[in-house]
Design a protein around this motif. Structure first.
Motif, PDB file in Angstrom:
ATOM      1  N   ALA A  20       5.954  -0.187  -4.167  1.00  0.00           N
ATOM      2  CA  ALA A  20       4.517  -0.434  -3.991  1.00  0.00           C
ATOM      3  C   ALA A  20       3.748   0.880  -4.099  1.00  0.00           C
ATOM      4  O   ALA A  20       2.705   0.955  -4.738  1.00  0.00           O
ATOM      5  CB  ALA A  20       4.265  -1.095  -2.644  1.00  0.00           C
ATOM      6  N   ASN A  40      -5.361  -4.098  -9.822  1.00  0.00           N
ATOM      7  CA  ASN A  40      -4.636  -4.989  -8.910  1.00  0.00           C
ATOM      8  C   ASN A  40      -3.170  -4.573  -8.855  1.00  0.00           C
ATOM      9  O   ASN A  40      -2.558  -4.292  -9.876  1.00  0.00           O
ATOM     10  CB  ASN A  40      -4.714  -6.454  -9.390  1.00  0.00           C
ATOM     11  N   GLY A  41      -2.635  -4.513  -7.654  1.00  0.00           N
ATOM     12  CA  GLY A  41      -1.226  -4.198  -7.477  1.00  0.00           C
ATOM     13  C   GLY A  41      -0.901  -2.715  -7.547  1.00  0.00           C
ATOM     14  O   GLY A  41       0.270  -2.325  -7.502  1.00  0.00           O
ATOM     15  N   GLY A  43      -1.340  -0.397  -5.372  1.00  0.00           N
ATOM     16  CA  GLY A  43      -0.837   0.166  -4.121  1.00  0.00           C
ATOM     17  C   GLY A  43      -1.929   0.585  -3.148  1.00  0.00           C
ATOM     18  O   GLY A  43      -1.657   1.269  -2.153  1.00  0.00           O
ATOM     19  N   LYS A  44      -3.157   0.142  -3.386  1.00  0.00           N
ATOM     20  CA  LYS A  44      -4.285   0.536  -2.528  1.00  0.00           C
ATOM     21  C   LYS A  44      -4.110   0.016  -1.097  1.00  0.00           C
ATOM     22  O   LYS A  44      -4.160   0.772  -0.138  1.00  0.00           O
ATOM     23  CB  LYS A  44      -5.621   0.003  -3.095  1.00  0.00           C
ATOM     24  N   SER A  45      -3.925  -1.302  -0.972  1.00  0.00           N
ATOM     25  CA  SER A  45      -3.827  -1.885   0.373  1.00  0.00           C
ATOM     26  C   SER A  45      -2.617  -1.337   1.121  1.00  0.00           C
ATOM     27  O   SER A  45      -2.692  -1.061   2.321  1.00  0.00           O
ATOM     28  CB  SER A  45      -3.739  -3.414   0.289  1.00  0.00           C
ATOM     29  N   THR A  46      -1.499  -1.163   0.416  1.00  0.00           N
ATOM     30  CA  THR A  46      -0.294  -0.643   1.066  1.00  0.00           C
ATOM     31  C   THR A  46      -0.557   0.765   1.597  1.00  0.00           C
ATOM     32  O   THR A  46      -0.170   1.097   2.725  1.00  0.00           O
ATOM     33  CB  THR A  46       0.893  -0.642   0.077  1.00  0.00           C
TER      34      THR A  46
END
Ligand SMILES: Nc1ncnc2c1ncn2[C@@H]1O[C@H](COP(=O)(O)OP(=O)(O)OP(=O)(O)O)[C@@H](O)[C@H]1O
Ligand SMILES: [Mg+2]
Length: 255
Positions: A20, A40-41, A43-46
């Motif tokens: 991630a 999208n995907g 790794g921002k939220s992680t």
């Protein structure tokens, strides 16, 4: 006032077979709005979850004012965060929700009315959260994050669900917040959302930082924002900074 910065270094996280976040290094400074931009995907939220102590990193450090989130003496007075707007109970009134979080954070109940005023939801305090539109929920989440009058705001895709007037309002709010020597880090996958509201940009792509610098630097070489963004985040990208072939800003910083 010295302000509280965010320093992320060599952060990595792998979920069952998925890398991630592979190597994320950047900083966000007081007095500035920093946009954390990536597809999208990416790794921002992680990354933001690791910064806020919600996901344990495999490697690296994520520090707020020099400390891990878990070691902050007064977490809700240091950093306010909005990661997930679904957190409020639908049967509660907005006032009840805010008072509950006041109690949890050890803040004066009067703070509920103060943050409602700041976020423009004073007229909705006695309505149940379940009846709120998505935009109203975003405002309530932001109000909750502000209860402890924090020095740092971390927002994951805060514009989701906001109408154009709401987006302009949020941009103005964050700019004023940062002007008080406070730090704002907000993520988005939509370039146009950040192009007017941020001072600095951190571009993340497939788990690593592809570029970091000021918004002015990003477009300094006559490249349009969109062009630079697509170049830096496309599958075939050579990961060069706009107008500065060879190394990325992040790589130069580490050299
Ligand atoms: N709990 C998890 N278990 C397994 N894989 C995960 C988990 N959380 C995230 N991932 C994966 O890690 C990668 C990064 O996800 P992340 O949510 O951090 O991206 P993002 O940049 O926030 O994307 P978006 O713009 O869609 O919100 C994705 O491939 C995602 O599927
Ligand atoms: Mg996300």
């Amino acid at each position: 006032m010295s302000g509280t910065d965010i320093q992320v270094s060599g952060l990595a996280k792998r979920f069952a077979g998925v890398d991630a976040v592979t190597d994320v290094t950047f900083s966000a400074r007081p007095g500035r709005v920093t946009g954390f931009l990536g597809p999208n995907g990416a790794g921002k939220s992680t990354t933001l979850r690791m910064l806020l102590g919600l996901t344990r990193p495999d490697a690296g450090t994520a520090l707020i004012g020099g400390a891990w989130y878990r070691d902050l003496e007064e977490p809700s007075s240091t950093v306010g965060a909005v990661l997930d707007i679904a957190a409020a109970h639908p049967a509660m009134t907005a006032r009840g929700h805010l008072r509950t979080y006041c109690a949890l954070g050890g803040h004066e109940p009067a703070n509920a009315a103060r943050v409602a005023e700041l976020t423009g939801i004073s007229a909705y305090l006695d309505r149940r959260v379940g009846s709120f539109s998505t935009g109203m929920r975003q405002r309530l989440s932001l109000a909750t994050a502000l209860l402890g009058d924090p020095d740092v705001l971390v927002l994951d895709e805060p514009s989701n669900g906001l109408d154009p007037a709401g987006i302009v309002w949020l941009r103005t709010f964050l700019r004023e917040f940062a002007a008080g020597d406070r730090t704002v880090l907000l993520s988005s996958h939509v370039l146009t959302e950040l192009q007017h509201g941020v001072d600095d940009l951190v571009l993340i792509d497939r788990g690593h930082v592809a570029w970091e610098g000021s918004l002015a630097e990003f477009t300094a070489h006559g490249t349009s924002l969109e062009e630079a963004f697509l170049r830096l985040t496309s599958e075939t990208a050579s990961h060069t900074a706009p107008g500065a072939p060879g190394t990325t800003h992040a790589e130069r910083a580490h050299a």
